[in-house]
Design a protein around this motif. Sequence first.
Motif, short mmCIF file in Angstrom:
data_model
loop_
_atom_site.label_atom_id
_atom_site.label_comp_id
_atom_site.label_asym_id
_atom_site.label_seq_id
_atom_site.Cartn_x
_atom_site.Cartn_y
_atom_site.Cartn_z
N GLY A 92 17.09 37.01 16.64
CA GLY A 92 17.61 35.71 17.59
C GLY A 92 18.39 35.42 17.48
N PHE A 93 19.83 35.97 17.00
CA PHE A 93 20.54 35.55 16.94
C PHE A 93 21.57 36.14 17.90
CE2 PHE A 93 24.86 35.30 14.23
CZ PHE A 93 24.87 34.11 14.34
N ASP A 94 21.80 34.97 18.37
CA ASP A 94 22.55 35.10 19.75
C ASP A 94 24.66 35.93 19.29
OD1 ASP A 94 20.67 34.47 21.58
OD2 ASP A 94 21.50 32.44 22.03
N GLU A 95 24.90 35.53 18.63
CA GLU A 95 26.30 35.84 18.42
C GLU A 95 26.25 37.11 17.26
OE1 GLU A 95 25.33 32.50 18.95
OE2 GLU A 95 26.34 32.46 20.04
N ALA A 96 24.89 37.74 17.22
CA ALA A 96 25.00 39.00 16.68
C ALA A 96 26.27 40.21 16.46
CB ALA A 96 23.69 39.33 16.70
N PRO A 97 26.33 40.51 17.73
CA PRO A 97 27.70 41.17 18.01
C PRO A 97 28.69 40.59 17.31
CG PRO A 97 25.96 41.06 20.06
CD PRO A 97 25.60 40.37 19.69
N LEU A 98 29.31 39.69 17.43
CA LEU A 98 30.70 39.22 17.07
C LEU A 98 29.93 39.21 15.62
CD1 LEU A 98 33.19 37.44 17.12
CD2 LEU A 98 31.65 35.61 17.08
N LEU A 99 29.12 38.14 14.77
CA LEU A 99 28.36 38.94 13.74
C LEU A 99 29.23 40.36 13.48
CD1 LEU A 99 28.20 37.05 11.05
CD2 LEU A 99 25.62 37.25 11.50
N GLY A 100 28.41 40.66 13.48
CA GLY A 100 28.91 42.42 13.37
C GLY A 100 30.90 43.12 13.61
N ARG A 101 30.87 42.71 14.17
CA ARG A 101 32.66 42.93 14.63
C ARG A 101 32.98 42.66 13.79
NH1 ARG A 101 31.47 42.65 20.03
NH2 ARG A 101 32.76 40.04 19.95
N LEU A 102 32.71 41.28 13.08
CA LEU A 102 33.57 40.75 12.11
C LEU A 102 33.43 41.41 10.78
CD1 LEU A 102 33.14 36.97 12.67
CD2 LEU A 102 35.17 37.71 12.81
N ALA A 103 32.11 41.75 10.61
CA ALA A 103 31.64 42.00 9.34
C ALA A 103 32.51 43.68 9.44
CB ALA A 103 29.77 42.75 8.94
N ARG A 104 32.76 44.34 10.69
CA ARG A 104 33.24 45.56 10.39
C ARG A 104 34.87 45.54 10.21
NH1 ARG A 104 34.88 48.06 16.24
NH2 ARG A 104 32.81 46.99 17.24
N TYR A 105 35.52 44.50 10.62
CA TYR A 105 36.77 44.30 10.78
C TYR A 105 37.03 44.06 9.23
CZ TYR A 105 37.02 44.14 15.47
OH TYR A 105 36.56 44.31 16.33
N ALA A 106 35.76 43.35 8.16
CA ALA A 106 36.35 43.08 6.19
C ALA A 106 36.05 44.09 5.90
CB ALA A 106 35.01 41.85 6.39
N VAL A 107 35.56 44.97 6.04
CA VAL A 107 35.28 46.10 5.13
C VAL A 107 36.32 47.52 6.09
CG1 VAL A 107 34.01 48.38 5.16
CG2 VAL A 107 32.54 46.06 5.90
N MET A 108 36.95 47.44 7.19
CA MET A 108 38.04 47.84 7.56
C MET A 108 39.49 47.76 6.29
SD MET A 108 37.85 50.99 9.07
CE MET A 108 39.32 51.08 8.91
N LEU A 109 39.12 46.31 7.03
CA LEU A 109 40.97 45.76 6.00
C LEU A 109 40.31 46.37 4.56
CD1 LEU A 109 42.84 44.16 6.45
CD2 LEU A 109 42.06 42.33 5.60
N PHE A 110 39.54 45.93 3.96
CA PHE A 110 39.43 46.26 2.47
C PHE A 110 39.12 47.70 2.04
CE2 PHE A 110 36.20 47.63 -1.39
CZ PHE A 110 36.89 46.34 -2.11
N VAL A 111 39.17 48.98 3.01
CA VAL A 111 39.20 50.39 3.12
C VAL A 111 40.69 50.28 2.56
CG1 VAL A 111 39.23 52.65 4.40
CG2 VAL A 111 36.61 50.70 3.09
N VAL A 112 40.79 49.59 4.28
CA VAL A 112 42.39 50.52 4.54
C VAL A 112 43.21 49.65 3.32
CG1 VAL A 112 44.99 50.11 5.76
CG2 VAL A 112 42.50 50.27 6.59
#
Length: 229
Positions: free
Chosen positions: A149-169
């Motif tokens: 029931g977390f309304d900002e779940a898509p935003l949190l998912g994108r933040l997690a994706r960007y964090a992982v991508m930054l680490f991978v780069v």
Amino acid sequence: METIDLALESLRMLLSEAAAFLPRVLLAVAIAIAGWLLAKAARFTVVKALRSINFHVMTERARIDAFLQMGGSTADTTALLGTLVYWLVIVAALIMACNSLDLSYVSELLSRIALFVPRVILAVVILAGGAYFAYFIDGSVTIYGRNVGFDEAPLLGRLARYAVMLFVVLIALEQLGIAGDIIRESFLIILAGIVLALALAFGLGGRQWAANLLERWWPQQKKREPGND
């Protein structure tokens, strides 16, 4: 007469050196041709093997192929890796050909290129696997957030994706040896800035949002407590 004899002697020496050098030239040409054929076979084998394990599907879902197309490339990541392997074999064959001709300076330059190409291949594989993992984390976090029931779940998912991508780069650039310490420190500075910005935004402008979130979350927790059954 003496001048003619000197000219003939110089010509004989030149022809003898050419006769001694010609087999080495032929050997170098044969090595280059064999390397070219082997490079084509290696590229075909690598591309075939990667497509057999659906590596192109992973890079397509990770949107690495779309990124290459945005840059004007008509090849996907699998074809790019095949091309890198092709040139690696070509460079290795040229090194052998230059060594047969005693071209040490050219061989040294080509050796540096040959040592760099595998690092590029490894960096591409890291980017492809890391991007796929980042999108997987994005989807997992979003689905879990929606289930709770977390309304900002898509935003949190994108933040997690960007964090992982930054680490991978960061890891990929470190494999290439591109200013590893500077990039690592810049990553820490950017990460600290993002955390500080989020903390300020939450503290100054997100009090009402936090209150509403706690009001939605707290009754659910109260219902789950054994004493409220």
